[in-house]
Design an enzyme around this catalytic site. Structure first.
Site, PDB file in Angstrom:
ATOM      1  N   TYR A 121      40.516  34.205  23.461  1.00 18.23           N
ATOM      2  CA  TYR A 121      40.149  32.952  22.688  1.00 18.23           C
ATOM      3  C   TYR A 121      40.670  31.828  22.085  1.00 18.23           C
ATOM      4  O   TYR A 121      41.615  32.133  21.308  1.00 18.23           O
ATOM      5  CB  TYR A 121      39.058  33.791  21.241  1.00 18.23           C
TER       6      TYR A 121
ATOM      7  N   ALA B 277      59.047  22.815  33.158  1.00 23.20           N
ATOM      8  CA  ALA B 277      58.248  22.127  32.508  1.00 23.20           C
ATOM      9  C   ALA B 277      57.467  20.702  32.717  1.00 23.20           C
ATOM     10  O   ALA B 277      58.636  20.038  33.014  1.00 23.20           O
ATOM     11  CB  ALA B 277      58.934  21.511  30.530  1.00 23.20           C
TER      12      ALA B 277
ATOM     13  N   TYR C  98      55.784  15.595  28.094  1.00 25.36           N
ATOM     14  CA  TYR C  98      56.065  15.542  26.761  1.00 25.36           C
ATOM     15  C   TYR C  98      56.550  16.923  26.286  1.00 25.36           C
ATOM     16  O   TYR C  98      56.710  17.481  25.211  1.00 25.36           O
ATOM     17  CB  TYR C  98      54.783  14.861  25.600  1.00 25.36           C
TER      18      TYR C  98
ATOM     19  N   GLY D  53      62.415  19.007  33.761  1.00 22.61           N
ATOM     20  CA  GLY D  53      61.677  17.641  33.464  1.00 22.61           C
ATOM     21  C   GLY D  53      61.923  17.545  31.461  1.00 22.61           C
ATOM     22  O   GLY D  53      61.309  18.079  30.972  1.00 22.61           O
TER      23      GLY D  53
ATOM     24  N   ASP E  78      40.858  35.965  29.044  1.00 23.20           N
ATOM     25  CA  ASP E  78      42.434  36.608  28.779  1.00 23.20           C
ATOM     26  C   ASP E  78      41.705  36.065  26.640  1.00 23.20           C
ATOM     27  O   ASP E  78      41.555  37.054  26.198  1.00 23.20           O
ATOM     28  CB  ASP E  78      42.751  34.994  29.433  1.00 23.20           C
TER      29      ASP E  78
ATOM     30  N   HIS F 200      50.231   3.267  -2.379  1.00 25.19           N
ATOM     31  CA  HIS F 200      51.808   2.849  -1.824  1.00 25.19           C
ATOM     32  C   HIS F 200      52.909   4.311  -2.908  1.00 25.19           C
ATOM     33  O   HIS F 200      52.148   4.550  -4.227  1.00 25.19           O
ATOM     34  CB  HIS F 200      52.217   1.642  -2.889  1.00 25.19           C
TER      35      HIS F 200
ATOM     36  N   GLU G 116      65.671  15.748  35.147  1.00 23.25           N
ATOM     37  CA  GLU G 116      64.690  14.428  35.362  1.00 23.25           C
ATOM     38  C   GLU G 116      64.430  14.046  36.968  1.00 23.25           C
ATOM     39  O   GLU G 116      65.826  13.250  36.307  1.00 23.25           O
ATOM     40  CB  GLU G 116      64.637  14.277  33.958  1.00 23.25           C
TER      41      GLU G 116
HETATM   42  P1  FAD Z   1      42.499  25.781  28.055  1.00 21.29           P
HETATM   43  O1  FAD Z   1      43.027  25.605  27.013  1.00 21.29           O
HETATM   44  O2  FAD Z   1      43.282  25.836  29.102  1.00 21.29           O
HETATM   45  O3  FAD Z   1      41.540  26.992  28.420  1.00 21.29           O
HETATM   46  C1  FAD Z   1      40.603  27.330  29.484  1.00 21.29           C
HETATM   47  C2  FAD Z   1      40.547  28.733  29.506  1.00 21.29           C
HETATM   48  O4  FAD Z   1      39.658  29.599  29.959  1.00 21.29           O
HETATM   49  C3  FAD Z   1      41.871  29.554  29.045  1.00 21.29           C
HETATM   50  O5  FAD Z   1      41.637  31.153  27.799  1.00 21.29           O
HETATM   51  C4  FAD Z   1      41.585  30.628  30.784  1.00 21.29           C
HETATM   52  O6  FAD Z   1      41.751  31.880  30.393  1.00 21.29           O
HETATM   53  C5  FAD Z   1      40.227  30.523  30.728  1.00 21.29           C
HETATM   54  N1  FAD Z   1      39.665  31.256  32.312  1.00 21.29           N
HETATM   55  C6  FAD Z   1      40.465  30.335  33.314  1.00 21.29           C
HETATM   56  N2  FAD Z   1      39.303  30.949  34.242  1.00 21.29           N
HETATM   57  C7  FAD Z   1      38.766  31.279  34.190  1.00 21.29           C
HETATM   58  C8  FAD Z   1      38.152  32.008  34.655  1.00 21.29           C
HETATM   59  N3  FAD Z   1      37.123  31.913  36.140  1.00 21.29           N
HETATM   60  N4  FAD Z   1      36.682  33.068  33.900  1.00 21.29           N
HETATM   61  C9  FAD Z   1      37.358  33.056  32.816  1.00 21.29           C
HETATM   62  N5  FAD Z   1      37.762  31.917  31.925  1.00 21.29           N
HETATM   63  C10 FAD Z   1      38.815  31.735  32.412  1.00 21.29           C
HETATM   64  N6  FAD Z   1      47.343  19.312  23.926  1.00 21.29           N
HETATM   65  C11 FAD Z   1      47.500  18.074  22.512  1.00 21.29           C
HETATM   66  O7  FAD Z   1      46.298  17.990  22.415  1.00 21.29           O
HETATM   67  N7  FAD Z   1      48.454  18.373  21.779  1.00 21.29           N
HETATM   68  C12 FAD Z   1      49.473  19.052  21.905  1.00 21.29           C
HETATM   69  O8  FAD Z   1      50.324  18.996  21.079  1.00 21.29           O
HETATM   70  C13 FAD Z   1      49.562  20.139  23.043  1.00 21.29           C
HETATM   71  N8  FAD Z   1      50.322  21.062  23.488  1.00 21.29           N
HETATM   72  C14 FAD Z   1      50.812  21.653  24.189  1.00 21.29           C
HETATM   73  C15 FAD Z   1      51.784  22.212  24.435  1.00 21.29           C
HETATM   74  C16 FAD Z   1      51.983  22.570  25.433  1.00 21.29           C
HETATM   75  C17 FAD Z   1      53.360  24.082  25.707  1.00 21.29           C
HETATM   76  C18 FAD Z   1      51.053  23.007  26.069  1.00 21.29           C
HETATM   77  C19 FAD Z   1      51.359  24.128  27.697  1.00 21.29           C
HETATM   78  C20 FAD Z   1      50.153  22.322  26.149  1.00 21.29           C
HETATM   79  C21 FAD Z   1      49.934  21.425  25.126  1.00 21.29           C
HETATM   80  N9  FAD Z   1      48.837  20.582  24.848  1.00 21.29           N
HETATM   81  C22 FAD Z   1      48.466  19.971  24.106  1.00 21.29           C
HETATM   82  C23 FAD Z   1      46.867  20.730  25.928  1.00 21.29           C
HETATM   83  C24 FAD Z   1      46.424  21.079  25.671  1.00 21.29           C
HETATM   84  O9  FAD Z   1      46.825  22.335  25.446  1.00 21.29           O
HETATM   85  C25 FAD Z   1      45.629  21.260  26.929  1.00 21.29           C
HETATM   86  O10 FAD Z   1      44.724  19.984  27.204  1.00 21.29           O
HETATM   87  C26 FAD Z   1      43.972  22.227  26.204  1.00 21.29           C
HETATM   88  O11 FAD Z   1      43.493  23.474  26.157  1.00 21.29           O
HETATM   89  C27 FAD Z   1      42.753  21.713  27.261  1.00 21.29           C
HETATM   90  O12 FAD Z   1      42.035  23.219  27.264  1.00 21.29           O
HETATM   91  P2  FAD Z   1      40.612  23.308  27.969  1.00 21.29           P
HETATM   92  O13 FAD Z   1      39.301  24.091  27.117  1.00 21.29           O
HETATM   93  O14 FAD Z   1      40.305  22.164  29.202  1.00 21.29           O
HETATM   94  O15 FAD Z   1      41.161  24.751  28.555  1.00 21.29           O
END
Ligand code: FAD
Length: 475
Positions: free
Chosen positions: A43, A276, A189, A186, A41, A451, A209
């Site tokens: 980066y 959520a 957070y 929900g 999807d 400070h 909730e």
């Molecule tokens: P992801 O970021 O989910 O990335 C996974 C990637 O894998 C995606 O790009 C997807 O397209 C790709 N993918 C999936 N399946 C396949 C496949 N079969 N082949 C190729 N590519 C694939 N966390 C924080 O620490 N601080 C925050 O403030 C925070 N705020 C958030 C707010 C919201 C609204 C949301 C939804 C989440 C938030 N998070 C926050 C959580 C955070 O976004 C996730 O914990 C983090 O993105 C996880 O990283 P990841 O690399 O595991 O997965």
């Protein structure tokens, strides 16, 4: 064999370019390993495209608008006009800059980038389907694989995201107009952060909730500060009610119907309903069984302290590898996995993973609470500093909340902190470092802090735990 199929090989194959996957790929390439990163999807994953970054961009913009319109006490009179489409453009600009940066960094470090969806063909090969008809596919053979496919929003019965009024966090961060009325299902957070954003933009927000309180997992007195402020912003809470269904109300809007444990129904009017209720790992679309991998009941891939799955050469990092589902935890695991593959003695140490909630005020926590410290066999000592006694907090006009620091009474080692108040997400980093370094209360208390700053409250809380505080009464 699909027409146009090609076959290549790589030392390290990373699936998913979120903060777990792209960080792992860069570190593996930095270690001289031939590394391929497959992304279907965008980066940067959820974090950069529809999670951490866009939500924080909106939180900042909504704060700015709200603060400017509510600063009469400071002699400022303004009535800001919010152009949601303009806000959306600005947020998209921030996201584009960061996602473009990730792509450039990967290329500059020599990571091979492949666009497509990966599934396991067997335990040493993935099939990558390139999007769209006739785009073909390729098979990539790997020595090691790092699964970093993240998580997706949970859908609940009768609330399909395919229906226009029903949105998840992704859609909420893409709205180009401000809803007049929003029901948020929900109070975790994500629900609380987005409720705060829309309340500050002038939306009438109702939160339903199923549990009997907001922000599960956080201590009562911490959650209470956030809930109180949310109520001041006009957010209406209904606890102990599960969302049952939604229906059109005839006036162009909808009604969200809830049910409590006695089966009693209530209905709340809205223009949209934001669901959520949590996220679940993306492991069901990977054909894991072809690689001999299985998931636990929650759908997560279980890993050891080297981020290894049950297969020695396949690693899992980030949201697919379990709670807490946080970006910085994903990146840390990505680095460990890459370094282990490179033959280094890296290992995961989960004792000091900070967590932040970007509500108003913010929450920042790390390590143990007092109760957790007791349970772990420590004799904890606790110190607190309320922000209403902080000079800097008064000058920012944000005095809600406190810093609480937890330490071991015998050796004085800092064990944890719970901070609720202005800039809590930043302040918690100091305590995370203290825990990581094995610092004592004495170390924190005797570190000279600038400070006037909010960080002085961390020092003062450490002094308070020692009975040595100057600006608060000692316990
Ligand atoms: P992801 O970021 O989910 O990335 C996974 C990637 O894998 C995606 O790009 C997807 O397209 C790709 N993918 C999936 N399946 C396949 C496949 N079969 N082949 C190729 N590519 C694939 N966390 C924080 O620490 N601080 C925050 O403030 C925070 N705020 C958030 C707010 C919201 C609204 C949301 C939804 C989440 C938030 N998070 C926050 C959580 C955070 O976004 C996730 O914990 C983090 O993105 C996880 O990283 P990841 O690399 O595991 O997965």
């Amino acid at each position: 064999m699909v027409v146009g199929d090609i076959s290549t090989g790589t030392d390290v194959l990373v699936i998913g370019a979120g903060p777990g996957g792209y960080v792992a790929a860069i570190r593996a390439a930095q270690r001289g390993l031939d590394t391929t990163l497959v992304e279907k999807d965008a980066y940067g994953g959820v974090c950069l495209n529809r999670g951490c970054i866009p939500s924080k961009a909106y939180i900042t913009a909504a704060d700015l608008a709200y603060e400017a319109g509510h600063a009469e006490e400071m002699g400022i009179h303004a009535d800001p006009v919010v152009d949601m489409a303009g806000m959306l453009d600005w947020k998209n600009g921030v996201v584009d800059r960061l996602t473009g940066g990730v792509e450039k960094l990967c290329k500059a470090n020599g990571v091979n980038l492949v666009e497509g969806t990966a599934t396991f063909a067997d335990e040493n090969r993935v099939r990558v389907a390139h999007g769209g008809d006739g785009q073909g596919s390729e098979t990539i053979e790997f020595e090691h694989c790092i699964v970093a496919t993240g998580s997706k929003t949970i859908e609940i019965p009768n609330f399909s995201y395919a229906d226009d009024p029903v949105i998840g966090s992704k859609e909420a961060l893409e709205l180009d107009s401000i809803p007049d009325r929003l029901v948020v299902v929900g109070a975790g957070y994500i629900g609380m952060e987005l409720s705060t954003v829309f309340a500050k933009l002038g939306t009438e927000v109702t939160v339903v909730e199923m549990l009997d309180d907001a922000l599960p997992g956080y201590e009562d007195d911490v959650a209470r500060v956030v809930k109180r402020k949310a109520k001041d912003l006009g957010v209406e809470f209904h606890f102990g009610e599960g969302a049952k269904e939604w229906r059109e109300s005839g006036d162009g809007g909808i009604q969200v119907v809830t049910e409590d444990e006695d089966g009693e129904e209530s209905a709340y009017p809205a223009d949209r309903v934001l669901v959520a209720v949590g996220r679940r790992p993306i492991t069901d679309t990977l054909d894991l069984e072809n690689a001999g991998l299985s998931t636990n009941d929650g759908g997560f891939l279980e890993t050891d302290d080297r981020a290894r799955t049950e297969k020695e050469h396949i690693f899992a990092v980030g949201d697919v590898a379990g709670e807490p589902m946080l970006a910085h935890k994903a990146s840390t695991e990505g680095i460990v996995a890459a370094e282990v593959i490179a033959g280094e003695p890296a290992a995961l140490d989960h004792q000091a993973i900070p967590a932040a909630v970007f509500t108003d005020p913010e929450i920042g926590t790390v390590g143990m609470t007092e109760a957790e410290a007791e349970e772990a066999g420590f004799d904890p000592v606790v110190g607190e500093m309320p922000f209403n006694a902080s000079g800097r907090a008064l000058t920012t006009n944000h005095t809600e909340g406190f810093v609480r620091i937890v330490a071991d009474d015998d050796a004085g080692f800092v064990l944890g902190a719970q901070i609720v108040g202005p800039e809590a997400s930043e302040l918690v980093a100091e305590v995370a470092l203290a825990i990581e370094m094995g610092a004592t209360l004495e170390d924190v208390a005797s570190t000279i802090h600038t400070h006037p700053t909010l960080a002085e409250a961390v020092m003062e809380a450490a002094e308070n735990a020692q009975g040595q505080a100057i600006h608060t009464l000692n316990r």
